[in-house]
Design a protein around this motif. Structure first.
Motif, short mmCIF file in Angstrom:
data_model
loop_
_atom_site.label_atom_id
_atom_site.label_comp_id
_atom_site.label_asym_id
_atom_site.label_seq_id
_atom_site.Cartn_x
_atom_site.Cartn_y
_atom_site.Cartn_z
N ILE A 189 -6.24 8.93 -4.03
CA ILE A 189 -6.16 8.67 -2.51
C ILE A 189 -7.03 7.62 -1.94
N LEU A 208 0.85 -1.22 0.01
CA LEU A 208 0.07 -0.02 -0.09
C LEU A 208 1.01 1.20 -0.11
N LEU A 209 1.82 1.29 0.96
CA LEU A 209 2.70 2.59 1.22
C LEU A 209 3.44 2.58 -0.20
N THR A 248 3.21 1.89 -3.14
CA THR A 248 2.65 2.16 -4.19
C THR A 248 1.61 3.57 -4.27
N GLN A 249 1.66 4.18 -3.10
CA GLN A 249 0.82 5.25 -2.98
C GLN A 249 1.47 6.41 -3.64
N ASP A 250 0.49 6.90 -4.51
CA ASP A 250 1.15 8.44 -5.21
C ASP A 250 1.04 9.51 -4.38
N MET A 251 2.33 9.92 -3.99
CA MET A 251 2.48 10.99 -2.95
C MET A 251 2.09 12.44 -3.57
N LEU A 308 -1.59 13.14 -3.18
CA LEU A 308 -1.81 13.35 -1.56
C LEU A 308 -1.49 14.65 -1.36
N ARG A 317 -7.48 4.52 -1.57
CA ARG A 317 -6.71 3.21 -1.03
C ARG A 317 -6.24 3.66 0.80
N LEU A 318 -5.64 4.69 0.71
CA LEU A 318 -5.26 5.18 1.78
C LEU A 318 -6.15 5.58 2.81
N THR A 339 -8.08 2.72 4.43
CA THR A 339 -7.53 1.92 5.62
C THR A 339 -8.24 2.40 7.03
#
Ligand code: ASP
Length: 410
Positions: free
Chosen positions: A380, A211-212, A214-217, A220, A382-383, A386
């Motif tokens: 954003i 998850l972390l 592949t997160q598009d920062m 975000l 998926r983040l 959680t």
């Protein structure tokens, strides 16, 4: 020295976050990171698949047995009323909190919808009017049980098992063999859940790493204000409102409940699925929080599909955020519509990752907001999922404790 399963899960979560951040830093092109992510995919999916494998027989037996064991008529009635009452109350408070914070902070004001033009093309938002949603929801409630079991249709299984449980109660002693069979089936499923939980620390590590990493920062960052407001409100609901309700109604110490519930909370966080977490939630409620199987077996599976505080809160915040982006001011009457449609959308959302995104379309359309705007929130999701899933699951466990208290004969 043997480390308890709880500590192992916690450690797995921490390592997952650490590896995820490290992988994100190294970049997905690096050979080692690619292989690591592949491995995480395998382990994470294996864990979720195993939970899903036991989910359907578990939901079926736990609801049927739960209802069948609420023998006295008055108790059945009280459990029903307090369960539905709690679901409506806690989700109502969650949506109210979302509306208050969104009106206070105005996330999205000043940002322009054009900024996200690219995103809009990536998704063709499904048109889902309010009327279609209600018709679809009602139609999905009662389904041939064999089809529902085969397709993993949790809501339809819940309904069939409820009716079966009621028939067993009314039939009384005559069906004791069937009840016993279901009871033993339930015990077997819970035994298997115990085995699957041994894999939980690794599964959670793998899921969080992926998850972390592949997160598009970048996205975000541009949506930081919205993320802040939503997360703040979700955490406030999870750490203040729900514990307060627990304390006021059930007179229990929230700290003890959090300790007993943490296996399920961490699993919900990592899987983003109330349904996949359900076996763990049930186990925590019965074994650690000492909720009677007849209550937990009823409230928790029903709650996993119908009681979603985090999702309701998120959808209301998201609707106001999109309105701000589009430069539309929602008046009180429109916000009231948002209030009711969000509750329905959260009740109707299945407990799977990003389900809230799909039903959000209905909320947006109910007040004439552009449905395509969900695409802005997709990167954003998926983040945020959680945290909202964690609060959804927390609500189910706290609900089972409150219902147990309210249904007690005294
Ligand atoms: N993932 C959430 C759940 O399973 C639903 C959602 O908000 O998307 O509870």
């Amino acid at each position: 020295m043997r480390i308890s399963l709880n500590s192992q899960i916690f450690l797995g979560a921490l390592l997952g976050i650490g590896f995820g951040l490290l992988f994100a830093r190294l970049g997905q092109q690096t050979e080692g990171v690619r292989q690591g992510l592949y491995l995480c995919g395998l382990v994470g999916n294996l864990f979720i698949d195993l939970l899903k494998m036991v989910l359907i027989p578990l939901v079926f037996t736990s609801i049927a047995v739960g209802v069948a064991n609420l023998r006295q008529h008055s108790q059945l009635h009280r459990v029903w009323i307090s369960t539905l009452g709690f679901f409506v109350l806690s989700m109502g408070v969650a949506v109210l909190l979302a509306l208050l914070t969104a009106n206070w902070f105005h996330p999205g004001k000043g940002l322009s919808l054009d900024l996200f033009q690219g995103a809009n093309q990536d998704i063709a938002a499904k048109q889902m009017s309010f009327a279609d949603f209600i018709a679809g929801f009602l139609h999905g409630l009662f389904v041939n049980p064999f089809a529902a079991l085969a397709q993993g249709n949790v809501l339809a299984i819940v309904m069939f098992a409820l009716l079966l449980g009621i028939a067993i109660v009314i039939g009384g002693d005559r069906y004791r063999n069937i009840l016993q069979l279901l009871q033993e089936g339930l015990e077997l499923m819970l035994r298997m859940v115990g085995w699957i939980m041994r894999l939980a620390p690794f599964g959670i590590l793998a899921l969080l790493t992926r998850l972390l990493a592949t997160q598009d920062m970048g996205v975000l960052g541009s949506l930081a204000q919205f993320v802040f407001v939503v997360l703040g409100a979700i955490l406030f609901h999870g750490f203040v409102i729900l514990p307060l309700l627990l304390f006021l109604i059930a007179r229990m110490s929230p700290l003890k409940v959090f300790l007993g519930a943490r296996e399920a909370l961490v699993t919900a966080f990592a899987t983003s699925s109330s349904s996949a977490t359900l076996p763990v939630t049930l186990r925590c409620a019965e074994q650690h929080l000492h909720v009677k199987p007849s209550i937990a077996g009823f409230v928790i599976p029903l709650g996993a599909t119908a009681n979603m505080d985090g999702t309701a809160l998120y959808e209301a915040s998201a609707a106001l955020f999109v309105a701000n982006l589009a430069g539309i001011e929602l008046d009180l009457a429109q916000q009231l519509i948002v209030f009711f449609t969000t509750m329905l959308a959260a009740i109707g959302a299945p407990g799977i990752p990003s389900a809230g995104m799909v039903t959000l379309v209905m909320v947006l359309q109910s007040v004439g907001l552009p449905a395509e705007a969900v695409a802005i929130l997709l990167p954003i999701d998926r983040l945020l999922d959680t945290f909202r899933t964690m609060v959804n699951v927390e609500g189910d466990m706290i609900g089972s404790l409150i219902v147990q208290r309210l249904a007690k004969d005294n």
